[in-house]
Design an enzyme around this catalytic site. Structure first.
Site, PDB file in Angstrom:
ATOM      1  N   GLU A 147       0.818  -1.206   0.000  1.00 20.04           N
ATOM      2  CA  GLU A 147       0.000   0.000   0.000  1.00 20.04           C
ATOM      3  C   GLU A 147       0.858   1.266   0.000  1.00 20.04           C
ATOM      4  O   GLU A 147       0.571   2.209  -0.716  1.00 20.04           O
ATOM      5  CB  GLU A 147      -0.896  -0.035   1.257  1.00 20.04           C
ATOM      6  N   ASP A 148       1.907   1.255   0.815  1.00 21.31           N
ATOM      7  CA  ASP A 148       2.632   2.507   1.089  1.00 21.31           C
ATOM      8  C   ASP A 148       3.980   2.657   0.394  1.00 21.31           C
ATOM      9  O   ASP A 148       4.619   3.685   0.507  1.00 21.31           O
ATOM     10  CB  ASP A 148       2.887   2.644   2.609  1.00 21.31           C
TER      11      ASP A 148
END
Ligand code: MN
Length: 476
Positions: free
Chosen positions: A76-77
């Site tokens: 996600e990051d």
């Protein structure tokens, strides 16, 4: 919060050098890619995945789950891709991280059809691996523990989502410790006034009863020791949210029969029943409060004897008696079974997977997005009833289920060949709404024409509807 703390927790149940090294490698891998990122608290981001992994180690999760916990925000990051995780670690870790990332995107609280469609696409990609939900629970628990750094709006929103979605999931997985903590953390933000009022009262009660509970504990312990029963006894008070729910149901604080509890752990099942008699010889039981969850365990596999007794100074004390192994299941949930080859995938376990499987069934059997979301909500949020087979096996079904749902839940073949149902000894129509504690006997015949099409309107569960449709698809 450090790598050492994580490794220490893992070593309690896993001392495999290679696996410990892999965990260490995953920590530095995550640290490298999250470098420079901060949490709202101002701490380095890595503290969050590390704390998630520590929570997972506390419930004795396996190594791939711990590693996935450390890497759970990587996709996600950061720019890391699923394949790279598979290459650096293994395909299982990659699959778990991918699954967690996908359920992270599900928005349960929204109503618009567009979002429902998205949710559906995401859920499609999730495999049936239950460990994804465990990682998500640990992730949510750490986020809830650090909710104070968010804005008041976000706090409320997260707290509501936690109590509606994640608490039931923790219950289904049998992770009682995580469930209670999530409940109290959410309640604190949803209704701060009542939360603090109750928790102050609770602290006072704990203070007032400490001495009496300790004496009770010692008395019971001495009696068990005299009878050569290996044991360990702990005391606990109910969590704040649990108390709140009882008060909502109309109970007074001093009438809550499990506000105070003693947990008695012994070596085997025979000694559970023996100890029950011994406890009653010291403290008189409250009539009608005995429950035998060993003979009839809850759907989430919780097993224990419960009896509420009049303790010292007339405090009601719920005494829970179980084996050490049952206690492990009660506090760790499903993970307690991972290292136990005897238990893996027996019928009980399969039942427990049912809940998560049914989410996927809903996805396959509903056509439009709106009804998909409605059914998911019903499955997660709906309340359940407990009914029995003639042999006393407990079957958990959604409210308003009928004998049709019951039959298909037991076995699709029984459903397809059903001709009649007997409820509590009397013939009943197949659209009869089942009630808690009903005993249901399904009558089948060898020569039937299969399920009646009307049944589709008369049943509740996705499973029954699916099996009936499948029958008709087959004979088309
Ligand atoms: Mn996270």
């Amino acid at each position: 919060m450090s790598l050492e703390k994580l490794l220490e927790n893992v070593k309690i149940y896993n001392t495999n050098e290679q696996e410990l090294e892999m965990i260490e490698k995953a920590f530095y891998y995550a640290k490298k890619f999250h470098k420079g990122q901060k949490r709202q608290s101002g701490e380095d981001y890595i503290i969050h995945p590390l704390s998630t992994a520590i929570i997972l180690a506390e419930i004795e999760a396996d190594t791939n789950t711990i590693i996935a916990g450390l890497l759970h925000d990587i996709l996600e990051d950061t720019n890391v891709k699923k394949d790279e995780i598979a290459y650096e670690f293994n395909p299982y870790v990659a699959m778990l991280v991918d699954g967690v990332t996908k359920i992270g995107k599900i928005v349960f609280s929204c109503k618009e059809e567009e979002i429902a469609g998205n949710t559906r696409k995401l859920l499609n990609g999730i495999t049936e691996d239950i460990r994804i939900f465990l990682i998500k629970l640990a992730d949510r628990l750490h986020n809830m523990r650090t909710l104070e750094f968010k804005t008041p709006d976000k706090q409320k929103e997260n707290a509501l989502e936690t109590i509606r979605i994640f608490v039931p999931i923790a219950y289904y997985l049998g992770c009682y410790r995580i469930k209670s903590e999530l409940e109290d953390l959410s309640f604190r933000y949803i209704n701060p006034e009542i939360y603090f009022e109750l928790s102050n009262k609770l602290s006072k009660i704990e203070e007032d009863t400490k001495e009496d509970l300790h004496i009770m504990l010692k008395d019971i312990q001495t009696l068990l020791n005299d009878n050569n029963i290996p044991n360990e006894i702990k005391s606990r008070t109910k969590n704040v949210y649990g108390i709140y729910k009882r008060i909502q149901e109309g109970n007074k604080l001093n009438e809550i029969h499990d506000l105070l509890a003693l947990k008695v752990m012994v070596d085997d099942v025979k000694n559970c029943y023996f100890s029950l008699g011994l406890v009653h010889s010291l403290y008189p039981p409250v009539t009608g409060r005995m429950k035998d969850y060993i003979f009839q365990s809850k759907t989430n596999m919780y097993k224990s004897l419960h009896t509420t007794v009049f303790g010292r100074n007339e405090y009601l004390v719920q005494t829970q008696i179980r084996t050490f192994k049952m206690d492990k299941v009660a506090s760790l949930g499903l993970t307690a079974y991972w290292q136990d080859p005897d238990v893996i995938m027996n019928d009980e376990l399969r039942n427990r997977f049912q809940f998560f499987k049914s989410l996927l069934d809903i996805n396959r059997s509903t056509s439009d997005n709106k009804s998909f979301l409605e059914e998911i909500k019903q499955e997660i949020l709906g309340t359940n009833i407990y009914v029995y087979t003639p042999k006393g096996k407990i079957i958990e079904l959604p409210v308003d289920s009928t004998p049709i749902d019951f039959a298909y839940k037991i076995d699709p073949d029984i459903g397809n060949n059903m001709v009649a149902a007997i409820i509590n000894g009397n013939y009943a129509t197949l659209d009869t709404r089942l009630q808690n504690k009903d005993i249901i006997k399904i009558i089948t015949a060898e020569m039937t024409f299969g399920p009646n099409k009307e049944w589709l309107e008369q049943c509740q569960t996705v499973l029954a509807k699916k099996k009936i449709r499948e029958f008709y698809d087959r004979i088309k």
